[in-house]
Write a protein that holds these residues in place. Structure first.
Motif, PDB file in Angstrom:
ATOM      1  N   TYR A   1     -18.053  39.215  20.704  1.00  0.00           N
ATOM      2  CA  TYR A   1     -17.379  37.938  20.904  1.00  0.00           C
ATOM      3  C   TYR A   1     -17.755  36.927  19.831  1.00  0.00           C
ATOM      4  CZ  TYR A   1     -15.504  39.257  25.440  1.00  0.00           C
ATOM      5  OH  TYR A   1     -14.805  39.861  26.441  1.00  0.00           O
ATOM      6  N   LEU A   2     -19.003  36.923  19.415  1.00  0.00           N
ATOM      7  CA  LEU A   2     -19.425  35.996  18.355  1.00  0.00           C
ATOM      8  C   LEU A   2     -18.728  36.312  17.037  1.00  0.00           C
ATOM      9  CD1 LEU A   2     -23.245  35.678  19.086  1.00  0.00           C
ATOM     10  CD2 LEU A   2     -21.492  33.911  19.344  1.00  0.00           C
ATOM     11  N   ILE A   3     -18.586  37.585  16.729  1.00  0.00           N
ATOM     12  CA  ILE A   3     -17.912  37.966  15.486  1.00  0.00           C
ATOM     13  C   ILE A   3     -16.437  37.597  15.540  1.00  0.00           C
ATOM     14  CG2 ILE A   3     -17.184  39.964  14.109  1.00  0.00           C
ATOM     15  CD1 ILE A   3     -19.959  41.150  14.699  1.00  0.00           C
ATOM     16  N   MET A   4     -15.790  37.835  16.679  1.00  0.00           N
ATOM     17  CA  MET A   4     -14.383  37.446  16.812  1.00  0.00           C
ATOM     18  C   MET A   4     -14.221  35.934  16.702  1.00  0.00           C
ATOM     19  SD  MET A   4     -12.712  39.991  19.625  1.00  0.00           S
ATOM     20  CE  MET A   4     -13.980  39.837  20.883  1.00  0.00           C
ATOM     21  N   GLY A   5     -15.155  35.193  17.278  1.00  0.00           N
ATOM     22  CA  GLY A   5     -15.110  33.733  17.163  1.00  0.00           C
ATOM     23  C   GLY A   5     -15.303  33.262  15.731  1.00  0.00           C
ATOM     24  N   ALA A   6     -16.251  33.875  15.032  1.00  0.00           N
ATOM     25  CA  ALA A   6     -16.493  33.501  13.634  1.00  0.00           C
ATOM     26  C   ALA A   6     -15.281  33.820  12.760  1.00  0.00           C
ATOM     27  CB  ALA A   6     -17.729  34.223  13.110  1.00  0.00           C
ATOM     28  N   LEU A   7     -14.648  34.967  13.000  1.00  0.00           N
ATOM     29  CA  LEU A   7     -13.443  35.309  12.246  1.00  0.00           C
ATOM     30  C   LEU A   7     -12.299  34.345  12.548  1.00  0.00           C
ATOM     31  CD1 LEU A   7     -13.434  39.211  12.465  1.00  0.00           C
ATOM     32  CD2 LEU A   7     -13.798  37.805  10.425  1.00  0.00           C
ATOM     33  N   SER A   8     -12.187  33.913  13.789  1.00  0.00           N
ATOM     34  CA  SER A   8     -11.147  32.952  14.157  1.00  0.00           C
ATOM     35  C   SER A   8     -11.371  31.607  13.476  1.00  0.00           C
ATOM     36  CB  SER A   8     -11.110  32.764  15.671  1.00  0.00           C
ATOM     37  OG  SER A   8     -10.775  33.960  16.304  1.00  0.00           O
ATOM     38  N   ILE A   9     -12.611  31.157  13.458  1.00  0.00           N
ATOM     39  CA  ILE A   9     -12.925  29.886  12.793  1.00  0.00           C
ATOM     40  C   ILE A   9     -12.683  29.992  11.295  1.00  0.00           C
ATOM     41  CG2 ILE A   9     -14.823  28.315  12.212  1.00  0.00           C
ATOM     42  CD1 ILE A   9     -15.898  28.877  15.067  1.00  0.00           C
ATOM     43  N   ALA A  10     -13.102  31.104  10.696  1.00  0.00           N
ATOM     44  CA  ALA A  10     -12.905  31.290   9.255  1.00  0.00           C
ATOM     45  C   ALA A  10     -11.413  31.333   8.902  1.00  0.00           C
ATOM     46  CB  ALA A  10     -13.596  32.568   8.791  1.00  0.00           C
ATOM     47  N   SER A  11     -10.613  32.003   9.725  1.00  0.00           N
ATOM     48  CA  SER A  11      -9.180  32.064   9.433  1.00  0.00           C
ATOM     49  C   SER A  11      -8.519  30.707   9.634  1.00  0.00           C
ATOM     50  CB  SER A  11      -8.496  33.127  10.294  1.00  0.00           C
ATOM     51  OG  SER A  11      -8.571  32.796  11.647  1.00  0.00           O
ATOM     52  N   THR A  12      -8.990  29.928  10.606  1.00  0.00           N
ATOM     53  CA  THR A  12      -8.448  28.589  10.803  1.00  0.00           C
ATOM     54  C   THR A  12      -8.728  27.713   9.595  1.00  0.00           C
ATOM     55  OG1 THR A  12      -8.769  28.776  13.193  1.00  0.00           O
ATOM     56  CG2 THR A  12      -8.519  26.559  12.300  1.00  0.00           C
ATOM     57  N   ILE A  13      -9.930  27.780   9.085  1.00  0.00           N
ATOM     58  CA  ILE A  13     -10.287  26.991   7.894  1.00  0.00           C
ATOM     59  C   ILE A  13      -9.468  27.440   6.691  1.00  0.00           C
ATOM     60  CG2 ILE A  13     -12.163  26.526   6.255  1.00  0.00           C
ATOM     61  CD1 ILE A  13     -14.067  26.653   8.712  1.00  0.00           C
ATOM     62  N   LEU A  14      -9.298  28.736   6.533  1.00  0.00           N
ATOM     63  CA  LEU A  14      -8.503  29.256   5.415  1.00  0.00           C
ATOM     64  C   LEU A  14      -7.048  28.806   5.505  1.00  0.00           C
ATOM     65  CD1 LEU A  14      -8.514  31.149   2.928  1.00  0.00           C
ATOM     66  CD2 LEU A  14      -7.891  32.987   4.488  1.00  0.00           C
ATOM     67  N   ILE A  15      -6.485  28.826   6.696  1.00  0.00           N
ATOM     68  CA  ILE A  15      -5.100  28.383   6.875  1.00  0.00           C
ATOM     69  C   ILE A  15      -4.975  26.896   6.599  1.00  0.00           C
ATOM     70  CG2 ILE A  15      -3.314  28.020   8.621  1.00  0.00           C
ATOM     71  CD1 ILE A  15      -4.218  30.730   9.828  1.00  0.00           C
ATOM     72  N   LYS A  16      -5.912  26.101   7.115  1.00  0.00           N
ATOM     73  CA  LYS A  16      -5.860  24.651   6.891  1.00  0.00           C
ATOM     74  C   LYS A  16      -5.937  24.306   5.406  1.00  0.00           C
ATOM     75  CE  LYS A  16      -6.292  22.737  11.134  1.00  0.00           C
ATOM     76  NZ  LYS A  16      -5.433  21.726  11.673  1.00  0.00           N
ATOM     77  N   THR A  17      -6.825  24.976   4.669  1.00  0.00           N
ATOM     78  CA  THR A  17      -6.948  24.664   3.239  1.00  0.00           C
ATOM     79  C   THR A  17      -5.727  25.138   2.463  1.00  0.00           C
ATOM     80  OG1 THR A  17      -8.200  26.691   2.857  1.00  0.00           O
ATOM     81  CG2 THR A  17      -9.458  24.677   3.247  1.00  0.00           C
ATOM     82  N   SER A  18      -5.129  26.247   2.848  1.00  0.00           N
ATOM     83  CA  SER A  18      -3.949  26.712   2.120  1.00  0.00           C
ATOM     84  C   SER A  18      -2.741  25.838   2.411  1.00  0.00           C
ATOM     85  CB  SER A  18      -3.642  28.172   2.453  1.00  0.00           C
ATOM     86  OG  SER A  18      -3.232  28.307   3.786  1.00  0.00           O
ATOM     87  N   ILE A  19      -2.643  25.284   3.619  1.00  0.00           N
ATOM     88  CA  ILE A  19      -1.536  24.379   3.935  1.00  0.00           C
ATOM     89  C   ILE A  19      -1.686  23.089   3.137  1.00  0.00           C
ATOM     90  CG2 ILE A  19      -0.566  22.903   5.742  1.00  0.00           C
ATOM     91  CD1 ILE A  19      -1.047  25.223   7.687  1.00  0.00           C
ATOM     92  N   LYS A  20      -2.913  22.578   3.007  1.00  0.00           N
ATOM     93  CA  LYS A  20      -3.128  21.360   2.232  1.00  0.00           C
ATOM     94  C   LYS A  20      -2.782  21.574   0.770  1.00  0.00           C
ATOM     95  CE  LYS A  20      -6.667  19.317   5.139  1.00  0.00           C
ATOM     96  NZ  LYS A  20      -8.084  18.937   5.253  1.00  0.00           N
ATOM     97  N   ARG A  21      -3.113  22.758   0.219  1.00  0.00           N
ATOM     98  CA  ARG A  21      -2.789  23.039  -1.182  1.00  0.00           C
ATOM     99  C   ARG A  21      -1.282  23.063  -1.397  1.00  0.00           C
ATOM    100  NH1 ARG A  21      -6.407  28.150  -1.994  1.00  0.00           N
ATOM    101  NH2 ARG A  21      -8.385  27.206  -1.531  1.00  0.00           N
ATOM    102  N   LYS A  22      -0.526  23.650  -0.486  1.00  0.00           N
ATOM    103  CA  LYS A  22       0.919  23.741  -0.644  1.00  0.00           C
ATOM    104  C   LYS A  22       1.564  22.356  -0.532  1.00  0.00           C
ATOM    105  CE  LYS A  22       1.624  28.447   0.542  1.00  0.00           C
ATOM    106  NZ  LYS A  22       2.740  29.344   0.619  1.00  0.00           N
TER     107      LYS A  22
END
Length: 57
Positions: free
Chosen positions: A32-53
């Motif tokens: 569960y911790l790994i799934m949570g960490a992956l979810s947080i990392a993907s959220t941050i990646l999506i947020k930064t890519s949306i800001k760049r676009k």
């Protein structure tokens, strides 16, 4: 579109297998911790890519 579908299906197949192996080796809470960490990392990646676009327009 084919590349997206290939990566999506690979994640759908390999994700549960890898988490299952981790649960057997460590514990269920580690999975569960790994799934949570992956979810947080993907959220941050999506947020930064949306800001760049938005800045490029």
């Amino acid at each position: 579109m084919g590349l997206f579908q290939s990566l999506y299906s690979a994640g759908m197949f390999l994700g549960p297998v890898l988490i299952g192996i981790l649960i057997e080796v460590f514990s269920r809470s580690t999975g569960y911790l790994i799934m949570g960490a992956l979810s947080i990392a993907s959220t941050i990646l999506i947020k930064t890519s949306i800001k760049r676009k938005k800045r490029s327009f």
